[in-house]
Write an enzyme that holds these catalytic residues in place. Structure first.
Site, PDB file in Angstrom:
ATOM      1  N   ASP A   1      13.271 -10.573  -2.298  1.00 36.32           N
ATOM      2  CA  ASP A   1      12.964  -9.190  -2.653  1.00 36.32           C
ATOM      3  C   ASP A   1      14.011  -8.300  -1.995  1.00 36.32           C
ATOM      4  O   ASP A   1      14.028  -8.144  -0.775  1.00 36.32           O
ATOM      5  CB  ASP A   1      11.556  -8.869  -2.130  1.00 36.32           C
ATOM      6  CG  ASP A   1      10.900  -7.723  -2.865  1.00 36.32           C
ATOM      7  OD1 ASP A   1      11.604  -6.779  -3.227  1.00 36.32           O
ATOM      8  OD2 ASP A   1       9.674  -7.780  -3.051  1.00 36.32           O
TER       9      ASP A   1
ATOM     10  N   ASP B   1      13.739  -3.935  -5.596  1.00 33.45           N
ATOM     11  CA  ASP B   1      12.754  -2.900  -5.297  1.00 33.45           C
ATOM     12  C   ASP B   1      13.221  -1.533  -5.810  1.00 33.45           C
ATOM     13  O   ASP B   1      14.405  -1.178  -5.682  1.00 33.45           O
ATOM     14  CB  ASP B   1      12.568  -2.846  -3.778  1.00 33.45           C
ATOM     15  CG  ASP B   1      11.374  -2.027  -3.349  1.00 33.45           C
ATOM     16  OD1 ASP B   1      10.248  -2.380  -3.729  1.00 33.45           O
ATOM     17  OD2 ASP B   1      11.567  -1.020  -2.623  1.00 33.45           O
TER      18      ASP B   1
ATOM     19  N   GLU C   1      12.325  -3.700 -10.439  1.00 31.52           N
ATOM     20  CA  GLU C   1      11.084  -2.932 -10.459  1.00 31.52           C
ATOM     21  C   GLU C   1      11.435  -1.544 -10.981  1.00 31.52           C
ATOM     22  O   GLU C   1      12.111  -0.772 -10.308  1.00 31.52           O
ATOM     23  CB  GLU C   1      10.488  -2.827  -9.048  1.00 31.52           C
ATOM     24  CG  GLU C   1       9.133  -2.144  -9.045  1.00 31.52           C
ATOM     25  CD  GLU C   1       8.758  -1.530  -7.709  1.00 31.52           C
ATOM     26  OE1 GLU C   1       7.567  -1.467  -7.400  1.00 31.52           O
ATOM     27  OE2 GLU C   1       9.666  -1.092  -6.963  1.00 31.52           O
TER      28      GLU C   1
ATOM     29  N   HIS D   1       1.518  -6.542  -5.588  1.00 29.80           N
ATOM     30  CA  HIS D   1       1.035  -6.181  -4.255  1.00 29.80           C
ATOM     31  C   HIS D   1       0.825  -4.678  -4.080  1.00 29.80           C
ATOM     32  O   HIS D   1       0.490  -4.249  -2.988  1.00 29.80           O
ATOM     33  CB  HIS D   1       2.046  -6.692  -3.230  1.00 29.80           C
ATOM     34  CG  HIS D   1       3.393  -6.044  -3.418  1.00 29.80           C
ATOM     35  ND1 HIS D   1       4.177  -6.263  -4.526  1.00 29.80           N
ATOM     36  CD2 HIS D   1       4.059  -5.144  -2.662  1.00 29.80           C
ATOM     37  CE1 HIS D   1       5.275  -5.543  -4.456  1.00 29.80           C
ATOM     38  NE2 HIS D   1       5.231  -4.850  -3.326  1.00 29.80           N
ATOM     39  N   ASP D   2       1.070  -3.900  -5.120  1.00 29.78           N
ATOM     40  CA  ASP D   2       0.898  -2.442  -5.017  1.00 29.78           C
ATOM     41  C   ASP D   2      -0.319  -1.914  -5.769  1.00 29.78           C
ATOM     42  O   ASP D   2      -0.606  -0.727  -5.695  1.00 29.78           O
ATOM     43  CB  ASP D   2       2.131  -1.721  -5.592  1.00 29.78           C
ATOM     44  CG  ASP D   2       3.377  -1.917  -4.746  1.00 29.78           C
ATOM     45  OD1 ASP D   2       3.242  -2.111  -3.521  1.00 29.78           O
ATOM     46  OD2 ASP D   2       4.483  -1.870  -5.312  1.00 29.78           O
TER      47      ASP D   2
HETATM   48  O1  TEU Z   1       7.090   0.125  -4.830  1.00 30.06           O
HETATM   49  C1  TEU Z   1       7.648   1.256  -5.410  1.00 30.06           C
HETATM   50  C2  TEU Z   1       6.799   2.247  -6.047  1.00 30.06           C
HETATM   51  O2  TEU Z   1       7.306   3.321  -6.246  1.00 30.06           O
HETATM   52  C3  TEU Z   1       5.460   2.021  -6.622  1.00 30.06           C
HETATM   53  O3  TEU Z   1       4.818   0.872  -6.405  1.00 30.06           O
HETATM   54  C4  TEU Z   1       4.675   3.235  -6.356  1.00 30.06           C
HETATM   55  O4  TEU Z   1       3.460   2.951  -5.804  1.00 30.06           O
HETATM   56  C5  TEU Z   1       4.496   3.958  -7.659  1.00 30.06           C
HETATM   57  O5  TEU Z   1       5.757   4.239  -8.156  1.00 30.06           O
HETATM   58  C6  TEU Z   1       3.748   5.232  -7.482  1.00 30.06           C
HETATM   59  O6  TEU Z   1       3.893   5.983  -8.643  1.00 30.06           O
HETATM   60  C7  TEU Z   1       7.964  -0.678  -4.094  1.00 30.06           C
HETATM   61  C8  TEU Z   1       7.220  -1.815  -3.450  1.00 30.06           C
HETATM   62  O7  TEU Z   1       6.672  -2.638  -4.449  1.00 30.06           O
HETATM   63  C9  TEU Z   1       6.222  -1.263  -2.484  1.00 30.06           C
HETATM   64  O8  TEU Z   1       5.439  -2.270  -1.901  1.00 30.06           O
HETATM   65  C10 TEU Z   1       6.980  -0.495  -1.422  1.00 30.06           C
HETATM   66  O9  TEU Z   1       6.066   0.130  -0.558  1.00 30.06           O
HETATM   67  C11 TEU Z   1       7.892   0.548  -2.034  1.00 30.06           C
HETATM   68  O10 TEU Z   1       8.666   0.038  -3.103  1.00 30.06           O
HETATM   69  C12 TEU Z   1       8.874   1.030  -1.003  1.00 30.06           C
HETATM   70  O11 TEU Z   1       9.825   0.057  -0.741  1.00 30.06           O
END
Ligand code: TEU
Ligand code: CA
Length: 542
Positions: free
Chosen positions: A107, A209, A271, A340-341
């Site tokens: 990642d 990411d 992502e 995981h989010d």
């Molecule tokens: O997540 C990025 C991220 O922007 C989304 O998951 C966010 O919650 C959403 O866009 C809200 O609208 C990544 C990772 O997956 C996450 O675990 C990290 O905390 C984040 O980046 C920061 O690195």
């Protein structure tokens, strides 16, 4: 045992499995999952007749980190966090994966580092430090207000003032995650070198990411007000026009792709967030596809904002049709039902207590759509969000309550008090004992058994793995599509999202190859077919 996928484009035929290293398997009883633990569980994933049968794994970040955002705050892109092991353990893990035909993605977090990364420590040390411009520093506006109106994804302003040097630095996430300045060629080169470091070691690729935020508006222009926002609404007040999917980002994407191209057979999945068209741009133009190999489509989780996508034929059809239309040239969509989010699939779809039935149908959909599927660990056994007592919450990023801990709990290997995960108190509490691998492994009607059958079918039926997709117009509540490939038997997939029976029509009779209602597999069906409540099935023709 299925052989490893061959060819530099192996990822086009692969099924990926995301695992959260803190929560997969603890090997030294400190309550935290680690690399040696993952090694000890690889047979579960691949290499044996009763393995799940995935082709690649993505490890959420394993690098040294103060763990303010559980590894998404990297303090050294070339190391391994001691909680997870050391470089020798990583080398062993990669070798053990490759021995089983499993590819490994790390990642990579290019948008920001930890505030403890050596680069940031230098950068903040003084305005004249040669690395000052590696991050995004700005003065307050003349009236003393913040440099612009950008918000952190996790809430609050995206700027923090550094007393010592008298300027603000930008952080799109936590204040401990300062954004790198991708307009500085030295940063670009240094970050590219971190990719090469791992590629030389034999890593097969990366999940990238927040790909869409690494380049912002050159003047950091204010974001416009969101026209849909009203005080008290769940909408965000400002759009992300200047700092998400900003056009300049695609040039940086091409640069990353060029580095990967130095290592044939490597790949990256980004992502990204946005509409099907916005996602499509990350692949590059149809003729060249010189962007990312894959870009996630998260629309089965949420289409816009924070509203979860309902399990309805109408929503599924719209999402698939949009992706089919927008995905350029020979590129493939990339699907996930969880990560995981986000709240786990079952919990998002359990308002009437029938989340598990929907999860069974979703497994069939995920593994029969055209494109590359990602399974989130535990999804295959039906893990749901776990209620975490306030005192044990870990996630500092509470942009929604109770944060992201509920979907990050330890993998449930068996029904014992330790769940087979760790002899120590686990870093997050376990879910209900009844949901576990051991109970499902040899139970033909289990969700895990269904995943294994679906994975096997996808490997065997080339139309499902590589064929074209055509949506079949169907009555309300039914989403249906055909997968076809020259010279191969075709297949029809039908998904009934209603809690009642529904009738549908097939172009030709066939045999039920797979069903969320296991007992139906092997049934011969004519052109008229009745689907059970929430049933999904695959009919093979010829
Ligand atoms: O997540 C990025 C991220 O922007 C989304 O998951 C966010 O919650 C959403 O866009 C809200 O609208 C990544 C990772 O997956 C996450 O675990 C990290 O905390 C984040 O980046 C920061 O690195
Ligand atoms: Ca451990």
């Amino acid at each position: 045992m299925p052989p490893a996928l061959d060819g530099n484009d192996w990822w086009r035929r692969a099924v990926f499995y995301q695992l959260y290293p803190r929560s997969f398997q603890d090997s030294n009883n400190d309550g935290i999952g680690d690399l040696q633990g993952i090694i000890s569980r690889l047979d579960y994933l691949a290499g044996h007749d009763d393995s799940l049968g995935v082709d690649a794994i993505w490890l959420s970040p394993t690098f040294p980190s103060p763990m303010k955002d559980f590894g998404y705050d990297v303090s050294d892109y070339r190391g391994v966090h001691p909680d997870f092991g050391d470089m020798a353990a990583m080398d062993r893990l990669v070798a053990e994966c490759h021995r089983r035909g499993l590819r490994v993605l790390l990642d990579w977090v290019p948008n920001h580092t930890s505030d403890q990364h050596a680069w940031f420590l230098e950068s903040r040390s003084s305005r004249s430090n040669p690395r000052r411009d590696w991050y995004i520093w700005r003065d307050a506006r003349p009236d003393g207000t913040l440099p612009n109106n950008w918000r952190s994804v996790f809430g609050g302003p995206a700027w923090t003032f550094d007393e010592a040097s008298g300027q603000y630095y930008l952080h799109s996430f936590l204040k401990e995650q300062p954004d790198l300045n991708w307009r500085n060629p030295e940063v670009v080169e240094a970050m590219h070198e971190t990719l090469r470091f791992w590629l030389r070691k034999g890593i097969d690729g990366f999940r990238i990411d927040v790909m869409g935020m690494i380049l912002k508006h050159p003047d950091l222009a204010d974001n416009p007000l969101n026209p849909r926002w009203t005080p008290g609404s769940s909408e965000q007040k400002y759009l992300w026009t200047s700092n998400r999917n900003y056009p300049d980002v695609y040039e940086a994407v091409r640069g990353i792709r060029a580095v990967l191209d130095e290592f044939p057979g490597s790949m990256a999945v980004g992502e990204v967030f946005g509409t099907a068209e916005e996602i499509a741009r990350y692949y590059g133009p149809p003729g060249t596809l010189d962007g990312l190999h894959l870009a996630f489509n998260f629309q089965f989780i949420h289409e816009t904002g924070h509203v979860f996508t309902p399990w309805t034929a109408e929503a599924i059809q719209r999402i698939v049709a949009n992706a089919e239309d927008a995905t350029p040239g020979s590129a493939l969509p990339c699907w996930a039902f969880g990560n995981h989010d986000r709240s786990r699939f079952i919990s998002r779809n359990d308002h009437d207590g029938r989340g598990l039935e929907r999860a069974r149908a979703a497994a069939i959909l995920l593994l029969t759509l055209r494109g590359v599927p990602f399974i989130y660990y535990g999804e295959e056994i039906g893990m749901a969000d776990v209620d975490i007592p306030e005192a044990r919450l870990q996630d500092p990023a509470r942009f929604h309550t109770p944060g992201r801990d509920p979907e990050r709990t330890p993998m449930q290997w068996d029904g014992s008090p330790t769940r087979g995960f760790s002899a120590a108190e686990p870093w997050l509490p376990y879910g209900p004992a009844a949901v576990n691998v051991a109970a499902q492994l040899h139970a033909p009607d289990s969700l895990l058994a269904l995943y294994r059958r679906a994975l096997r079918l996808r490997r065997q039926a080339r139309a499902l793995r590589q064929g074209s997709l055509r949506i079949i117009p169907s009555p309300g509540d039914v989403f249906a599509f055909e997968r076809r490939m020259e010279g191969e038997p075709s297949a029809t997939v039908l998904v009934n999202t209603a809690v009642h029976e529904r009738n549908a029509a097939l172009d030709s009779p066939g045999l039920v190859l797979l069903s969320s209602r296991t007992a139906r597999e092997g049934e011969r069906v004519g052109r008229d077919i009745t689907l059970g409540p929430l049933e999904a099935l695959v009919v093979g023709h010829g």
